[in-house]
Design an enzyme around this catalytic site. Sequence first.
Site, PDB file in Angstrom:
ATOM      1  N   ASN A   9       0.880  -1.179   0.000  1.00  0.00           N
ATOM      2  CA  ASN A   9       0.000   0.000   0.000  1.00  0.00           C
ATOM      3  C   ASN A   9       0.913   1.222   0.000  1.00  0.00           C
ATOM      4  OD1 ASN A   9      -1.832   2.029   0.403  1.00  0.00           O
ATOM      5  ND2 ASN A   9      -2.361   1.438   2.505  1.00  0.00           N
ATOM      6  N   TRP A  10       0.982   1.869  -1.140  1.00  0.00           N
ATOM      7  CA  TRP A  10       1.903   3.010  -1.252  1.00  0.00           C
ATOM      8  C   TRP A  10       1.376   4.278  -0.596  1.00  0.00           C
ATOM      9  CZ3 TRP A  10       4.000   2.809  -7.010  1.00  0.00           C
ATOM     10  CH2 TRP A  10       4.918   1.760  -7.103  1.00  0.00           C
ATOM     11  N   LYS A  11       0.099   4.252  -0.170  1.00  0.00           N
ATOM     12  CA  LYS A  11      -0.495   5.453   0.446  1.00  0.00           C
ATOM     13  C   LYS A  11      -0.274   6.651  -0.476  1.00  0.00           C
ATOM     14  CE  LYS A  11      -0.074   3.165   4.849  1.00  0.00           C
ATOM     15  NZ  LYS A  11       0.021   3.221   6.286  1.00  0.00           N
ATOM     16  N   HIS A  96      -9.443   1.618   5.245  1.00  0.00           N
ATOM     17  CA  HIS A  96      -8.147   1.729   5.923  1.00  0.00           C
ATOM     18  C   HIS A  96      -8.297   2.689   7.101  1.00  0.00           C
ATOM     19  CE1 HIS A  96      -3.971   2.684   6.719  1.00  0.00           C
ATOM     20  NE2 HIS A  96      -3.648   1.600   6.039  1.00  0.00           N
ATOM     21  N   GLU A  98      -6.544   5.002   8.113  1.00  0.00           N
ATOM     22  CA  GLU A  98      -6.259   6.414   7.789  1.00  0.00           C
ATOM     23  C   GLU A  98      -7.481   7.066   7.138  1.00  0.00           C
ATOM     24  OE1 GLU A  98      -2.673   5.614   5.642  1.00  0.00           O
ATOM     25  OE2 GLU A  98      -1.697   5.034   7.522  1.00  0.00           O
ATOM     26  N   GLU A 165      -5.334  -4.839  10.737  1.00  0.00           N
ATOM     27  CA  GLU A 165      -4.283  -3.850  10.961  1.00  0.00           C
ATOM     28  C   GLU A 165      -4.507  -3.152  12.298  1.00  0.00           C
ATOM     29  OE1 GLU A 165      -2.400  -2.586   6.928  1.00  0.00           O
ATOM     30  OE2 GLU A 165      -3.883  -1.139   7.565  1.00  0.00           O
ATOM     31  N   GLY A 171       2.954   2.003  10.888  1.00  0.00           N
ATOM     32  CA  GLY A 171       3.965   3.046  10.713  1.00  0.00           C
ATOM     33  C   GLY A 171       4.751   3.358  11.961  1.00  0.00           C
ATOM     34  N   SER A 204       3.645  -2.374  10.306  1.00  0.00           N
ATOM     35  CA  SER A 204       5.102  -2.467  10.465  1.00  0.00           C
ATOM     36  C   SER A 204       5.680  -3.800   9.994  1.00  0.00           C
ATOM     37  CB  SER A 204       5.519  -2.167  11.908  1.00  0.00           C
ATOM     38  OG  SER A 204       5.169  -0.838  12.259  1.00  0.00           O
ATOM     39  N   GLY A 225       2.865  -1.179   4.255  1.00  0.00           N
ATOM     40  CA  GLY A 225       2.940   0.244   3.941  1.00  0.00           C
ATOM     41  C   GLY A 225       4.370   0.663   3.634  1.00  0.00           C
ATOM     42  N   GLY A 226       5.032   1.248   4.622  1.00  0.00           N
ATOM     43  CA  GLY A 226       6.358   1.837   4.427  1.00  0.00           C
ATOM     44  C   GLY A 226       7.366   0.932   3.742  1.00  0.00           C
TER      45      GLY A 226
HETATM   46  O1  LIG Z   1      -1.744  -0.416   4.651  1.00  0.00           O
HETATM   47  C1  LIG Z   1      -0.705  -0.612   5.275  1.00  0.00           C
HETATM   48  C2  LIG Z   1      -0.644  -0.374   6.682  1.00  0.00           C
HETATM   49  O2  LIG Z   1      -1.193   0.840   7.044  1.00  0.00           O
HETATM   50  C3  LIG Z   1       0.682  -0.661   7.310  1.00  0.00           C
HETATM   51  O3  LIG Z   1       1.591   0.384   7.148  1.00  0.00           O
HETATM   52  P1  LIG Z   1       3.101   0.170   7.657  1.00  0.00           P
HETATM   53  O4  LIG Z   1       3.570  -1.092   7.013  1.00  0.00           O
HETATM   54  O5  LIG Z   1       3.843   1.384   7.168  1.00  0.00           O
HETATM   55  O6  LIG Z   1       3.035   0.051   9.134  1.00  0.00           O
END
Ligand SMILES: O=C[C@H](O)COP(=O)(O)O
Length: 243
Positions: A9-11, A96, A98, A165, A171, A204, A225-226
């Site tokens: 997920n590149w956000k 999500h 967010e 999640e 994050g 994470s 994510g990150g």
């Molecule tokens: O969609 C992915 C999640 O929000 C996890 O993000 P993260 O891997 O940066 O903690």
Amino acid sequence: MPRTIIAGNWKMYKTQAEAVEFLHEFLPSLDITPETRQVLLCVPFTDLLCLSKNLHGSRVQLGAQNVHWQDQGAFTGEISAPMLTEIGVRYVVIGHSERRQYFGETDTTVNQRLKAAQAHGLTPILCVGESKAQRDAGETETHIMSQLEIGLQGIDQTNLVIAYEPIWAIGTGDTCADTEANRVISMIRSQLTNPEVTIQYGGSVNPQNIDQIMAQPEINGALVGGASLQASSFARIVNYEGA
Ligand SMILES: O=C[C@H](O)COP(=O)(O)O
């Protein structure tokens, strides 16, 4: 057996140029059999068309990060399911944390988006999970059960992915212990009518912890994510050691 799905997920990261640069390094590093391990990139709307062309014929599927519940209309700033399917999008992340935290997403609108996605043949990835305060108050199970009860009303469980999640692990580098993620995912599965639903863990995930996470019997994939933003890091995650 539920299908294994590892999704990045590149956000709100990566321009088209950066996305193409990523693929040049990432695609040759893939060491997977798509029949047993599906890889997705869930990218910003502006990257979708470009990536759709660049992923054509590859082993990677494309996902969006949100979808509106109407096919069209006066909804400034929104994108509909037919707009996504027309350009080759197959999956969409819905609910999500967010979106729930910053953009007023509720379980009811999540349910509407899920229905629209499925009506157009998209596979929704429904995100659920508790906050730190809810966990500390012992409300993890009741909160997630409520998210599922409302979110999944009238939803076809044969075309569905769920991502667990825990918000406090997103994050933060504070990964949920893999046995605890396994326990919560097992609880989520007990609420479903279809035992074949893929249930991912997100929060994470990184190249150092992916092998251990994927060794848990109830965990069928990851929403990353990150660590999905760097080609070498995401390649190590999708190529994790294990079945
Ligand atoms: O969609 C992915 C999640 O929000 C996890 O993000 P993260 O891997 O940066 O903690």
